[in-house]
Each structure stands twice: as structure tokens, then as C-alpha cells.
Design a protein around this motif. Structure first.
Motif, mmCIF file in Angstrom:
data_model
loop_
_atom_site.group_PDB
_atom_site.id
_atom_site.type_symbol
_atom_site.label_atom_id
_atom_site.label_comp_id
_atom_site.label_asym_id
_atom_site.label_seq_id
_atom_site.Cartn_x
_atom_site.Cartn_y
_atom_site.Cartn_z
ATOM 1 N N GLN A 176 0.826 -1.207 0.000
ATOM 2 C CA GLN A 176 0.000 0.000 0.000
ATOM 3 C C GLN A 176 0.862 1.259 0.000
ATOM 4 N N LYS A 177 1.983 1.192 0.696
ATOM 5 C CA LYS A 177 2.900 2.334 0.729
ATOM 6 C C LYS A 177 3.701 2.440 -0.559
ATOM 7 N N HIS A 178 3.950 1.288 -1.212
ATOM 8 C CA HIS A 178 4.727 1.244 -2.445
ATOM 9 C C HIS A 178 3.903 0.528 -3.521
ATOM 10 N N PRO A 179 2.936 1.217 -4.132
ATOM 11 C CA PRO A 179 2.031 0.555 -5.081
ATOM 12 C C PRO A 179 2.718 0.034 -6.336
ATOM 13 N N GLY A 180 3.956 0.445 -6.595
ATOM 14 C CA GLY A 180 4.687 -0.056 -7.754
ATOM 15 C C GLY A 180 5.480 -1.323 -7.478
ATOM 16 N N THR A 181 5.179 -2.014 -6.364
ATOM 17 C CA THR A 181 5.919 -3.222 -6.001
ATOM 18 C C THR A 181 5.680 -4.335 -7.014
ATOM 19 N N LYS A 182 6.766 -4.913 -7.536
ATOM 20 C CA LYS A 182 6.650 -6.005 -8.501
ATOM 21 C C LYS A 182 7.244 -7.312 -8.000
ATOM 22 N N LEU A 183 8.135 -7.241 -7.012
ATOM 23 C CA LEU A 183 8.809 -8.453 -6.551
ATOM 24 C C LEU A 183 9.026 -8.386 -5.048
ATOM 25 N N ILE A 184 8.656 -9.470 -4.355
ATOM 26 C CA ILE A 184 8.970 -9.641 -2.943
ATOM 27 C C ILE A 184 9.712 -10.961 -2.798
ATOM 28 N N ILE A 185 10.883 -10.909 -2.187
ATOM 29 C CA ILE A 185 11.704 -12.100 -1.961
ATOM 30 C C ILE A 185 11.700 -12.414 -0.472
ATOM 31 N N ILE A 186 11.375 -13.655 -0.126
ATOM 32 C CA ILE A 186 11.408 -14.087 1.275
ATOM 33 C C ILE A 186 12.519 -15.120 1.409
ATOM 34 N N ASP A 187 13.560 -14.763 2.117
ATOM 35 C CA ASP A 187 14.757 -15.599 2.255
ATOM 36 C C ASP A 187 15.006 -15.821 3.766
ATOM 37 N N THR A 188 14.481 -16.911 4.330
ATOM 38 C CA THR A 188 13.988 -18.109 3.675
ATOM 39 C C THR A 188 12.534 -18.389 4.076
ATOM 40 N N LEU A 189 11.920 -19.366 3.371
ATOM 41 C CA LEU A 189 10.557 -19.773 3.666
ATOM 42 C C LEU A 189 10.417 -20.274 5.096
ATOM 43 N N GLN A 190 11.420 -20.977 5.575
ATOM 44 C CA GLN A 190 11.357 -21.560 6.925
ATOM 45 C C GLN A 190 11.187 -20.487 7.992
ATOM 46 N N LYS A 191 11.723 -19.301 7.750
ATOM 47 C CA LYS A 191 11.675 -18.229 8.737
ATOM 48 C C LYS A 191 10.265 -17.684 8.950
ATOM 49 N N ILE A 192 9.384 -17.872 7.970
ATOM 50 C CA ILE A 192 8.048 -17.280 8.113
ATOM 51 C C ILE A 192 6.976 -18.350 8.244
ATOM 52 N N ARG A 193 7.390 -19.609 8.453
ATOM 53 C CA ARG A 193 6.428 -20.673 8.694
ATOM 54 C C ARG A 193 5.889 -20.571 10.113
ATOM 55 N N GLU A 194 4.596 -20.822 10.248
ATOM 56 C CA GLU A 194 3.998 -20.829 11.573
ATOM 57 C C GLU A 194 4.504 -22.050 12.340
ATOM 58 N N SER A 195 4.960 -21.840 13.554
ATOM 59 C CA SER A 195 5.525 -22.927 14.342
ATOM 60 C C SER A 195 4.424 -23.747 15.008
ATOM 61 N N GLY A 196 4.764 -24.996 15.304
ATOM 62 C CA GLY A 196 3.826 -25.871 15.996
ATOM 63 C C GLY A 196 2.913 -26.617 15.051
ATOM 64 N N GLY A 197 2.273 -27.661 15.551
ATOM 65 C CA GLY A 197 1.325 -28.431 14.760
ATOM 66 C C GLY A 197 2.020 -29.331 13.755
ATOM 67 N N ASP A 198 1.213 -29.909 12.879
ATOM 68 C CA ASP A 198 1.738 -30.810 11.858
ATOM 69 C C ASP A 198 2.161 -29.990 10.653
ATOM 70 N N LYS A 199 3.253 -29.230 10.803
ATOM 71 C CA LYS A 199 3.607 -28.253 9.781
ATOM 72 C C LYS A 199 4.315 -28.856 8.583
ATOM 73 N N PHE A 200 4.608 -30.129 8.596
ATOM 74 C CA PHE A 200 5.287 -30.740 7.463
ATOM 75 C C PHE A 200 4.385 -31.724 6.715
ATOM 76 N N SER A 201 3.083 -31.591 6.864
ATOM 77 C CA SER A 201 2.160 -32.423 6.110
ATOM 78 C C SER A 201 1.923 -31.800 4.738
ATOM 79 N N TYR A 202 1.424 -32.613 3.805
ATOM 80 C CA TYR A 202 1.106 -32.097 2.464
ATOM 81 C C TYR A 202 0.085 -30.969 2.568
#
Length: 398
Positions: A176-202
Motif C-alpha cells: 500500500q505504501k509502495h504501489p509499484g511493487t513487482k517483486l517480494i523475496i522471502i529468504d527463507t521460507l522456513q523463517k516465516i512458517r507458523e511454528s507448531g502443529g503438523d507443519k510438514f504435512s502435504y
């Protein structure tokens, strides 16, 4: 009877699912559920519209004819032939050089400069470098790009929340602050995974990437998720992605960076996506600058052959006459085309993205009580030297 619909550029997307049509033809079987209906609906039409939400057996279907009648929103490539709007995994073994390539992608999109032989579409980039520090980023970027910095490239190394626990709001706030955003990189996916539960199921993996994909699709940007490979080899290289097949199943595509030997400066980059050609690129790392150079591509990218109909149509729209409007019959006569007017309309519906991206001509159509009406508008090129259409100028409906 009319329907109010969101006015945006009418072009088919690349690599995104669940797109809604932008042509203003009323079609109850394909219309967006969020569409506003004005008060001019007839009684029978209003009852049919109401029943589709009250009937538990209702399924939203549309025919091939109805599909061709609609024009879809534009999703120009972020890096032509390489990276498109949607959600992609970028995987490789630890310390193989993923973050250096992420920095290259981020920098070239933020500046609009070519990456190797691939044209980049300039836009704002957000890089969540969650395994780095500001000092390490500073040293790395200076070695890679010198003092040629850019205001379009933004970083965060801490404070990013997890999916479902605040990250959605953080990303939405940035866009919303940068409406011209074309790319967001998340390095790494593991860092933003919700912890707990059966997080490695399909199911959990599919849901995780699915949520991120929904955000990327809704905001018309590319979301690149950096992830690791497992140690076990596989006949299909993409089966080496750590986790279940739910990650790749929900994503629009994946990149796999591999070295034969950890000490080698050579690597292969395998690319696979839903709506793009599979590729294998051979890369070599420049030890002095720490950037990846393209040595060769195993497959030459397929290009659409010239289309004489698009050539003829685009010739009507010039700098001197930046707009043309009329009926399909008038267009056939004016352009001297040997094609039925209805067939021409359907062809333009499908080819509208190419008309925009290659000729900078926006195509719109509308059906009124007097018949079908079409309009072409010349869209100015951006002034950043890339030669692509400025997305901010490409919206609007009839």
C-alpha cells in the motif's frame, strides 16, 4: 442490464489462477462474486442471480464460448522469459549461492536493467533477508554493484512475522505504501512458517504456499520463496525440494540451483512453471564481484510468430491518432482484414496481452444494446529505458 466491474487493463495473465474477466459483458456463470450489480436487472435475471448463492447444488461453470468472450487482466512478466507474476520457489542446497542470485534478481528488477539476456520490468522490490545482517548486506551489495544504489530496493533483516501471525498485514502495508511493487523475496521460507502443529504435512505445505500465492495474485506481483533441497537425490530434480509435494503443488513454478561440487564456480539453474517454458541455464560465478554470469542456455525460448492481424490493428493507432473506436465490422473494413467481425473480436480477446506488450496498444471491448463496441488506446512507453509499458498507464475499462 449492466454490471460494474473493476477497471484494469484487459489482458490474460501468466502463471496465475482464478482470474476474473474484465470485459463488461454480463455473464452470470463467470462473473466475479464480488461484482456490484446495479438496480437495472430484470426480475428473472435477479432471481437467477440470487438462486446461485442459495442453491447448495450450484457450481460456477462457464463454457468455452463464454471463456473466449471475456478479456482478462494484464500480468506482464517481471523478467521476460524468466520470472512472472505469481508465487515461485527458489531452492538449492545451503551455501550454494542462492542469496547472491536473489540479490541480482532484486537489483535488476529495481533498476529495470537487463539480467543476462532477459529484459527486466522496473518496479519496487522488497527483500526479506531474514538470515542476513545489515552489515553483511552492505558489504555484499557493494562488492556486487559498487555505489550504483537504488531507492526502489528495500530490505528487512528482522521483525518479519509468520504467515497467519501478522506477515500478511506487514506485506500488505508495504504494498500500500509502495504501489509499484513487482517483486517480494522471502529468504527463507522456513523463517516465516507458523511454528507448531503438523507443519510438514502435504495439506499444511499446500496451505502455506496457497496463502502466499493468494496475496501475490491479489496484488499482481511476484513472490519468490527461498527454500532448501533435501540431501537425497531424485530422478526428477524438483523432487529434491525439502518438504512435501504440497509446496510445489501450490506454487506457480520453481527454480533449482545446483553445483556438481561445492568448491565449483559453475552451477545449473533449472526452471519450471505452469505457464512458461522449462529451461536449464548454465551459470558461472564471478569470484571478484560475487555475481552469477550466464554461460549458456540449453534451450532457446520459443517466440510467437508475427501476427498480421495484430500488425494491421496496431497500425490504426499512432502518436498522431492515439485512439480508435468502433464496431468490429468497421474495424474489419478500416484495417482491410479478410476475417469475420465476430472472429476478429474473439481473436483480439485472446491476443490482447500481446497487443499491449509488443505494440503498446490497449484493447477494450464492450457489448451494448446496439451491439459490440471496441476501443484501442496507445499507451506511452516508460521513460526508464526498458521499453516496456508502464502498468500505471494501462488500466481502464470502456
Amino acid at each position: 442490464m449492466t454490471i460494474k466491474e473493476k477497471s484494469t487493463v484487459p489482458i490474460p495473465p501468466v502463471g496465475a489462477d482464478g482470474e476474473q474477466p474484465l470485459s463488461q459483458n454480463y455473464n452470470p456463470s463467470i462473473a466475479d462474486e464480488s461484482t456490484e450489480i446495479n438496480g437495472n436487472l430484470g426480475f428473472d435475471e435477479l432471481m437467477r442471480w440470487t438462486r446461485q448463492y442459495n442453491d447448495p447444488s450450484y457450481m460456477n461453470t462457464f463454457s468455452m464460448n463464454e471463456l473466449y468472450e471475456n478479456v482478462y487482466e494484464s500480468r506482464p512478466p517481471v523478467i521476460d522469459g524468466l520470472l512472472y507474476t505469481g508465487t515461485y520457489l527458489f531452492v538449492g542446497a545451503p551455501k550454494v549461492g542462492k542469496s547472491f542470485l536473489m540479490a541480482q534478481l532484486a537489483y535488476h528488477v529495481s533498476t529495470g536493467e537487463k539480467l543476462w539476456d532477459y529484459e527486466a520490468s522496473k518496479g519496487t522490490v522488497l527483500y526479506l533477508a531474514l538470515e542476513d545482517t545489515p552489515k553483511r548486506l552492505q558489504e555484499r551489495l557493494f562488492r556486487m554493484f559498487g555505489t550504483e544504489s537504488t531507492e526502489n530496493l528495500h530490505f528487512t533483516t528482522a521483525g518479519a512475522k509468520q504467515v497467519g501471525c501478522g506477515l500478511d498485514e506487514q506485506l500488505r502495508g508495504f504494498v500500500q505504501k509502495h504501489p509499484g511493487t513487482k517483486l517480494i523475496i522471502i529468504d527463507t521460507l522456513q523463517k516465516i512458517r507458523e511454528s507448531g502443529g503438523d507443519k510438514f504435512s502435504y495439506a499444511n505445505d499446500y496451505e502455506l504456499v496457497g496463502k502466499l500465492k493468494q496475496f501475490a495474485d491479489n496484488n499482481h506481483l511476484c513472490l519468490l520463496l527461498v527454500h532448501h533441497t533435501r540431501k537425497q537425490q531424485a530422478d526428477d530434480k524438483f523432487d529434491m525440494i525439502s518438504g512435501t509435494n504440497g509446496l510445489l503443488g501450490a506454487a506457480d513454478g520453481a527454480f533449482l540451483l545446483q553445483k556438481e561440487k561445492r568448491t565449483s564456480n559453475s552451477a545449473t539453474l533449472d526452471i519450471s512453471g505452469r505457464d512458461q517454458q522449462d529451461q536449464r541455464l548454465h551459470l558461472t560465478k564471478d569470484i571478484d564481484r560475487l555475481i552469477w554470469q550466464l554461460e549458456r542456455a540449453e534451450t532457446e525460448l520459443w517466440k510467437e510468430p508475427p501476427d498480421p492481424i495484430l500488425d494491421a490493428v496496431a497500425a490504426l493507432v499512432t502518436v498522431e491518432q492515439p485512439q480508435w473506436s468502433g464496431t468490429p465490422t468497421e474495424l474489419v473494413e478500416r484495417a482491410g482484414l479478410d476475417i469475420k467481425p465476430n472472429t476478429l473480436s474473439l481473436r483480439l480477446n485472446v491476443k490482447a496481452s500481446r497487443l499491449l506488450n509488443e505494440y503498446q496498444v490497449r484493447y477494450e471491448n464492450n457489448r451494448t444494446h446496439t451491439g459490440r463496441y471496441i476501443k484501442f488506446s496507445l499507451i506511452p512507453k516508460r521513460d526508464d529505458g526498458v521499453g516496456r509499458v508502464d502498468d500505471s498507464d494501462s488500466g481502464g475499462g470502456v
